[in-house]
Design a protein around this motif. Sequence first.
Motif, PDB file in Angstrom:
ATOM      1  N   ALA A  10      11.266  11.725  -8.338  1.00  0.00           N
ATOM      2  CA  ALA A  10      12.353  10.863  -7.885  1.00  0.00           C
ATOM      3  C   ALA A  10      12.016  10.227  -6.537  1.00  0.00           C
ATOM      4  N   ALA A  11      11.440  11.017  -5.644  1.00  0.00           N
ATOM      5  CA  ALA A  11      11.050  10.480  -4.338  1.00  0.00           C
ATOM      6  C   ALA A  11      10.024   9.370  -4.494  1.00  0.00           C
ATOM      7  N   GLU A  12       9.116   9.535  -5.437  1.00  0.00           N
ATOM      8  CA  GLU A  12       8.109   8.500  -5.665  1.00  0.00           C
ATOM      9  C   GLU A  12       8.741   7.221  -6.209  1.00  0.00           C
ATOM     10  N   ARG A  13       9.723   7.373  -7.102  1.00  0.00           N
ATOM     11  CA  ARG A  13      10.410   6.191  -7.624  1.00  0.00           C
ATOM     12  C   ARG A  13      11.150   5.456  -6.509  1.00  0.00           C
ATOM     13  N   VAL A  14      11.789   6.217  -5.636  1.00  0.00           N
ATOM     14  CA  VAL A  14      12.491   5.601  -4.518  1.00  0.00           C
ATOM     15  C   VAL A  14      11.510   4.860  -3.612  1.00  0.00           C
ATOM     16  N   ALA A  15      10.383   5.490  -3.324  1.00  0.00           N
ATOM     17  CA  ALA A  15       9.378   4.855  -2.468  1.00  0.00           C
ATOM     18  C   ALA A  15       8.949   3.502  -3.035  1.00  0.00           C
ATOM     19  N   GLY A  16       8.923   3.404  -4.350  1.00  0.00           N
ATOM     20  CA  GLY A  16       8.536   2.148  -4.977  1.00  0.00           C
ATOM     21  C   GLY A  16       9.564   1.047  -4.825  1.00  0.00           C
ATOM     22  N   MET A  17      10.768   1.402  -4.396  1.00  0.00           N
ATOM     23  CA  MET A  17      11.838   0.425  -4.195  1.00  0.00           C
ATOM     24  C   MET A  17      11.919  -0.059  -2.751  1.00  0.00           C
ATOM     25  N   ILE A  18      11.091   0.512  -1.881  1.00  0.00           N
ATOM     26  CA  ILE A  18      11.223   0.297  -0.441  1.00  0.00           C
ATOM     27  C   ILE A  18       9.961  -0.363   0.108  1.00  0.00           C
ATOM     28  N   ALA A  19      10.152  -1.418   0.890  1.00  0.00           N
ATOM     29  CA  ALA A  19       9.012  -2.186   1.401  1.00  0.00           C
ATOM     30  C   ALA A  19       8.059  -1.326   2.222  1.00  0.00           C
ATOM     31  N   LEU A  20       8.588  -0.403   2.998  1.00  0.00           N
ATOM     32  CA  LEU A  20       7.737   0.431   3.843  1.00  0.00           C
ATOM     33  C   LEU A  20       7.206   1.656   3.120  1.00  0.00           C
ATOM     34  N   GLY A  21       7.506   1.796   1.840  1.00  0.00           N
ATOM     35  CA  GLY A  21       6.820   2.755   0.985  1.00  0.00           C
ATOM     36  C   GLY A  21       7.231   4.203   1.099  1.00  0.00           C
ATOM     37  N   ARG A  22       8.410   4.485   1.627  1.00  0.00           N
ATOM     38  CA  ARG A  22       8.895   5.879   1.696  1.00  0.00           C
ATOM     39  C   ARG A  22      10.399   5.861   1.841  1.00  0.00           C
ATOM     40  N   HIS A  23      11.037   7.005   1.499  1.00  0.00           N
ATOM     41  CA  HIS A  23      12.463   7.119   1.759  1.00  0.00           C
ATOM     42  C   HIS A  23      12.693   7.479   3.231  1.00  0.00           C
ATOM     43  N   GLY A  24      13.931   7.362   3.671  1.00  0.00           N
ATOM     44  CA  GLY A  24      14.242   7.568   5.074  1.00  0.00           C
ATOM     45  C   GLY A  24      14.315   9.025   5.467  1.00  0.00           C
ATOM     46  N   GLN A  25      14.122   9.261   6.757  1.00  0.00           N
ATOM     47  CA  GLN A  25      14.326  10.567   7.367  1.00  0.00           C
ATOM     48  C   GLN A  25      15.482  10.464   8.370  1.00  0.00           C
ATOM     49  N   PRO A  26      16.179  11.565   8.609  1.00  0.00           N
ATOM     50  CA  PRO A  26      17.311  11.501   9.538  1.00  0.00           C
ATOM     51  C   PRO A  26      16.957  10.890  10.895  1.00  0.00           C
TER      52      PRO A  26
END
Length: 255
Positions: free
Chosen positions: A203-219
């Motif tokens: 799931a994290a990899e799928r999310v990364a593919g949706m984001i220009a900077l290539g990763r999900h956010g951190q707090p």
Amino acid sequence: MSNLTGKTALVTGASRGIGRSVAQRLAADGALVAVHYGTNESAAKETVAAIHAAGGTAFTVRAELGVDGDVDTLFTGLEAGLDERPLDILVNNAAIIDYSATIDNATVDAYDRMFAINVRAPLFITQRALPMMPEGGRIINVSSGVTWFATPEVVYAMTKGALNVLGRSLAQSLGARGITVNTVSPGITETDMNDWLRDSPEAAERVAGMIALGRHGQPADVGDAVAFFASDDARWITGQTLEVNGGLLLGPAAA
């Protein structure tokens, strides 16, 4: 880092996740931080301990939000901890989500509870804080990207839309006092609310593919944005919503 030495801050929902990162960053910048929590006292104490270990100052304040008397309980603890000092910075971060509250399955109880915590509490916390806030104070609300992209969790999205409206209205009302009001809108961020990002590498990899900077956010990505709005660098910015999402859903990925 900005200089918040001598300033005070209240961060709601600061025991974990984004709230903890906000509290730690504001303390690192020099503010005395009131770390609010609802039920998880040990996590709140961990936040305060981490702040103290890094050379900052903080104290815990307990108040369950969304219940009768919540604001009174919160401000009794806050005022004791501030010891007659003003409140310079308010961060309305505390919120809950009920993933079952879709259009098919939402209940009146789920609706009432989410609106009580996510909307009613920020409104009346802000109302109570304003007499304690000096000219040039800062109010930052933590919203969500679900206000502009669709999600099945319709009730949660509605609460965050209401929070966005609150921020714009407050910015207009409080401008004469030099108080800025801004909203930080996180994208898909790794918190307890989104624990599936930790539990599912796929799931994290799928999310990364949706984001220009290539990763999900951190707090901390969100905490740093909040700290900017709390700083003097943001003195000429008010009534704005900042999307902190790494470029979520900007379009098809480049080949």
